[in-house]
Design a protein around this motif. Sequence first.
Motif, PDB file in Angstrom:
ATOM      1  N   LEU A 118       0.815  -1.336  -0.155  1.00  0.00           N
ATOM      2  CA  LEU A 118      -0.084   0.212  -0.052  1.00  0.00           C
ATOM      3  C   LEU A 118       0.952   1.348   0.088  1.00  0.00           C
ATOM      4  CD1 LEU A 118      -2.908   1.432   0.296  1.00  0.00           C
ATOM      5  CD2 LEU A 118      -2.675   1.091   2.773  1.00  0.00           C
ATOM      6  N   ALA A 119       1.919   1.239   0.719  1.00  0.00           N
ATOM      7  CA  ALA A 119       2.652   2.402   0.951  1.00  0.00           C
ATOM      8  C   ALA A 119       3.525   2.659  -0.420  1.00  0.00           C
ATOM      9  CB  ALA A 119       3.909   2.172   2.035  1.00  0.00           C
ATOM     10  N   ILE A 120       4.000   1.389  -1.280  1.00  0.00           N
ATOM     11  CA  ILE A 120       4.533   1.646  -2.486  1.00  0.00           C
ATOM     12  C   ILE A 120       3.469   2.235  -3.464  1.00  0.00           C
ATOM     13  CG2 ILE A 120       5.490   0.375  -4.577  1.00  0.00           C
ATOM     14  CD1 ILE A 120       7.083  -1.570  -2.049  1.00  0.00           C
ATOM     15  N   VAL A 121       2.154   1.896  -3.440  1.00  0.00           N
ATOM     16  CA  VAL A 121       1.268   2.211  -4.278  1.00  0.00           C
ATOM     17  C   VAL A 121       0.919   3.769  -4.166  1.00  0.00           C
ATOM     18  CG1 VAL A 121      -1.073   2.032  -5.006  1.00  0.00           C
ATOM     19  CG2 VAL A 121       0.211   0.073  -4.862  1.00  0.00           C
ATOM     20  N   VAL A 122       0.904   4.067  -2.933  1.00  0.00           N
ATOM     21  CA  VAL A 122       0.587   5.359  -2.440  1.00  0.00           C
ATOM     22  C   VAL A 122       1.614   6.547  -3.062  1.00  0.00           C
ATOM     23  CG1 VAL A 122       0.502   7.129  -0.594  1.00  0.00           C
ATOM     24  CG2 VAL A 122      -0.812   5.273  -0.721  1.00  0.00           C
ATOM     25  N   MET A 156      13.353   5.925   1.349  1.00  0.00           N
ATOM     26  CA  MET A 156      13.104   6.165   2.536  1.00  0.00           C
ATOM     27  C   MET A 156      11.796   5.126   2.876  1.00  0.00           C
ATOM     28  SD  MET A 156      13.827  10.073   3.520  1.00  0.00           S
ATOM     29  CE  MET A 156      13.032  10.115   5.016  1.00  0.00           C
ATOM     30  N   ILE A 157      10.782   5.367   2.046  1.00  0.00           N
ATOM     31  CA  ILE A 157       9.945   4.395   2.356  1.00  0.00           C
ATOM     32  C   ILE A 157      10.178   2.859   2.281  1.00  0.00           C
ATOM     33  CG2 ILE A 157       7.631   3.561   1.222  1.00  0.00           C
ATOM     34  CD1 ILE A 157       7.271   6.100   2.785  1.00  0.00           C
ATOM     35  N   ILE A 158      11.040   2.586   1.148  1.00  0.00           N
ATOM     36  CA  ILE A 158      11.375   1.154   0.979  1.00  0.00           C
ATOM     37  C   ILE A 158      12.330   0.763   2.269  1.00  0.00           C
ATOM     38  CG2 ILE A 158      13.019  -0.394  -0.351  1.00  0.00           C
ATOM     39  CD1 ILE A 158      10.072   0.418  -1.718  1.00  0.00           C
ATOM     40  N   PHE A 159      13.080   1.671   2.644  1.00  0.00           N
ATOM     41  CA  PHE A 159      14.040   1.240   3.839  1.00  0.00           C
ATOM     42  C   PHE A 159      13.045   0.727   4.897  1.00  0.00           C
ATOM     43  CE2 PHE A 159      16.333   2.097   7.737  1.00  0.00           C
ATOM     44  CZ  PHE A 159      17.473   1.455   7.656  1.00  0.00           C
ATOM     45  N   ALA A 160      12.055   1.795   5.390  1.00  0.00           N
ATOM     46  CA  ALA A 160      11.131   1.741   6.463  1.00  0.00           C
ATOM     47  C   ALA A 160      10.278   0.353   6.289  1.00  0.00           C
ATOM     48  CB  ALA A 160      10.043   2.782   6.395  1.00  0.00           C
ATOM     49  N   ILE A 161      10.111   0.006   5.040  1.00  0.00           N
ATOM     50  CA  ILE A 161       9.268  -1.237   4.739  1.00  0.00           C
ATOM     51  C   ILE A 161      10.249  -2.415   4.939  1.00  0.00           C
ATOM     52  CG2 ILE A 161       8.326  -2.837   3.117  1.00  0.00           C
ATOM     53  CD1 ILE A 161       7.307  -0.308   1.757  1.00  0.00           C
ATOM     54  N   GLY A 162      11.402  -2.397   4.823  1.00  0.00           N
ATOM     55  CA  GLY A 162      12.556  -3.557   5.209  1.00  0.00           C
ATOM     56  C   GLY A 162      12.735  -3.574   6.460  1.00  0.00           C
ATOM     57  N   PHE A 163      12.715  -2.217   7.219  1.00  0.00           N
ATOM     58  CA  PHE A 163      13.124  -2.201   8.600  1.00  0.00           C
ATOM     59  C   PHE A 163      12.060  -3.199   9.538  1.00  0.00           C
ATOM     60  CE2 PHE A 163      13.173   0.477  12.463  1.00  0.00           C
ATOM     61  CZ  PHE A 163      14.159   0.043  13.108  1.00  0.00           C
ATOM     62  N   LEU A 179       7.278  -3.375  17.594  1.00  0.00           N
ATOM     63  CA  LEU A 179       6.490  -2.126  17.555  1.00  0.00           C
ATOM     64  C   LEU A 179       7.336  -0.649  17.223  1.00  0.00           C
ATOM     65  CD1 LEU A 179       3.864  -0.842  18.419  1.00  0.00           C
ATOM     66  CD2 LEU A 179       4.687  -0.931  20.823  1.00  0.00           C
ATOM     67  N   ILE A 180       8.572  -0.859  17.644  1.00  0.00           N
ATOM     68  CA  ILE A 180       9.390   0.421  17.468  1.00  0.00           C
ATOM     69  C   ILE A 180       9.564   0.776  16.049  1.00  0.00           C
ATOM     70  CG2 ILE A 180      11.763   1.357  17.736  1.00  0.00           C
ATOM     71  CD1 ILE A 180      11.670  -0.135  20.711  1.00  0.00           C
ATOM     72  N   SER A 181       9.829  -0.289  15.318  1.00  0.00           N
ATOM     73  CA  SER A 181      10.032  -0.492  13.811  1.00  0.00           C
ATOM     74  C   SER A 181       8.827   0.237  13.134  1.00  0.00           C
ATOM     75  CB  SER A 181      10.584  -1.541  13.456  1.00  0.00           C
ATOM     76  OG  SER A 181       9.835  -2.859  13.434  1.00  0.00           O
ATOM     77  N   SER A 182       7.544  -0.463  13.645  1.00  0.00           N
ATOM     78  CA  SER A 182       6.375   0.157  13.036  1.00  0.00           C
ATOM     79  C   SER A 182       6.141   1.370  13.159  1.00  0.00           C
ATOM     80  CB  SER A 182       5.254  -1.118  13.432  1.00  0.00           C
ATOM     81  OG  SER A 182       5.447  -2.369  12.985  1.00  0.00           O
ATOM     82  N   ILE A 183       6.333   2.063  14.558  1.00  0.00           N
ATOM     83  CA  ILE A 183       6.110   3.381  14.741  1.00  0.00           C
ATOM     84  C   ILE A 183       6.927   4.128  13.675  1.00  0.00           C
ATOM     85  CG2 ILE A 183       6.047   5.060  16.254  1.00  0.00           C
ATOM     86  CD1 ILE A 183       4.950   2.815  18.549  1.00  0.00           C
ATOM     87  N   THR A 184       8.112   3.722  13.781  1.00  0.00           N
ATOM     88  CA  THR A 184       9.152   4.572  13.134  1.00  0.00           C
ATOM     89  C   THR A 184       8.676   4.421  11.590  1.00  0.00           C
ATOM     90  OG1 THR A 184      10.913   3.953  14.472  1.00  0.00           O
ATOM     91  CG2 THR A 184      11.465   4.730  12.451  1.00  0.00           C
ATOM     92  N   ALA A 185       8.258   3.520  10.883  1.00  0.00           N
ATOM     93  CA  ALA A 185       7.871   3.476   9.557  1.00  0.00           C
ATOM     94  C   ALA A 185       6.622   4.294   9.541  1.00  0.00           C
ATOM     95  CB  ALA A 185       7.668   1.967   9.347  1.00  0.00           C
ATOM     96  N   LEU A 186       5.644   4.364  10.404  1.00  0.00           N
ATOM     97  CA  LEU A 186       4.560   5.090  10.399  1.00  0.00           C
ATOM     98  C   LEU A 186       4.969   6.613  10.327  1.00  0.00           C
ATOM     99  CD1 LEU A 186       1.491   5.101  10.237  1.00  0.00           C
ATOM    100  CD2 LEU A 186       1.478   5.268  12.918  1.00  0.00           C
ATOM    101  N   VAL A 187       5.834   6.926  11.259  1.00  0.00           N
ATOM    102  CA  VAL A 187       6.150   8.453  11.466  1.00  0.00           C
ATOM    103  C   VAL A 187       6.666   8.637  10.022  1.00  0.00           C
ATOM    104  CG1 VAL A 187       7.790  10.103  12.381  1.00  0.00           C
ATOM    105  CG2 VAL A 187       6.409   8.404  13.903  1.00  0.00           C
ATOM    106  N   ILE A 188       7.920   8.069   9.347  1.00  0.00           N
ATOM    107  CA  ILE A 188       8.243   8.073   7.994  1.00  0.00           C
ATOM    108  C   ILE A 188       7.404   8.441   7.040  1.00  0.00           C
ATOM    109  CG2 ILE A 188      10.128   7.390   6.317  1.00  0.00           C
ATOM    110  CD1 ILE A 188      11.586   6.062   8.646  1.00  0.00           C
ATOM    111  N   GLY A 189       6.244   7.444   6.679  1.00  0.00           N
ATOM    112  CA  GLY A 189       5.259   7.538   5.859  1.00  0.00           C
ATOM    113  C   GLY A 189       4.684   8.822   6.001  1.00  0.00           C
ATOM    114  N   SER A 190       4.190   9.115   7.321  1.00  0.00           N
ATOM    115  CA  SER A 190       3.265  10.343   7.344  1.00  0.00           C
ATOM    116  C   SER A 190       4.093  11.532   7.197  1.00  0.00           C
ATOM    117  CB  SER A 190       3.159  10.296   8.908  1.00  0.00           C
ATOM    118  OG  SER A 190       2.198   9.209   9.375  1.00  0.00           O
TER     119      SER A 190
END
Length: 118
Positions: free
Chosen positions: A35-39, A52-59, A97-108
């Motif tokens: 979804l993040a890639i599509v957006v 950065m989005i790809i890195f966050a997904i991989g993280f 959880l930390i990595s997911s929140i980090t990815a959410l912050v980056i995406g936002s």
Amino acid sequence: MLQKKLESFQHALSGLLIAWREEMNFKIQIACGILAIVVSVILDISRIEFVMIIFAIGFVLATEALNTALEEFCDMVKSDPDPHIAKIKDLAAAAVLISSITALVIGSAIFIPYIFSA
């Protein structure tokens, strides 16, 4: 030497398949990543933002795989309830959880300005 590298790669792919088959959270995280890639494509974000989005997904996916491996190891070592094992599992889940929140912050931080400027 090449044969050994190919075998290592095959083991890694096997691990991905195990995570896909056995972990619902991994499937959810893959779906969120797609979804993040599509957006990203729809909003036509910059190349560096896309990286950065790809890195966050991989993280997130990497921490989920490590969490799953650690949980599997803990269950192998001690199957009955143990406070130390519970603590280890909770800490590994906290990493996800930390990595997911980090990815959410980056995406936002990337997506919100594009959404409000459109």
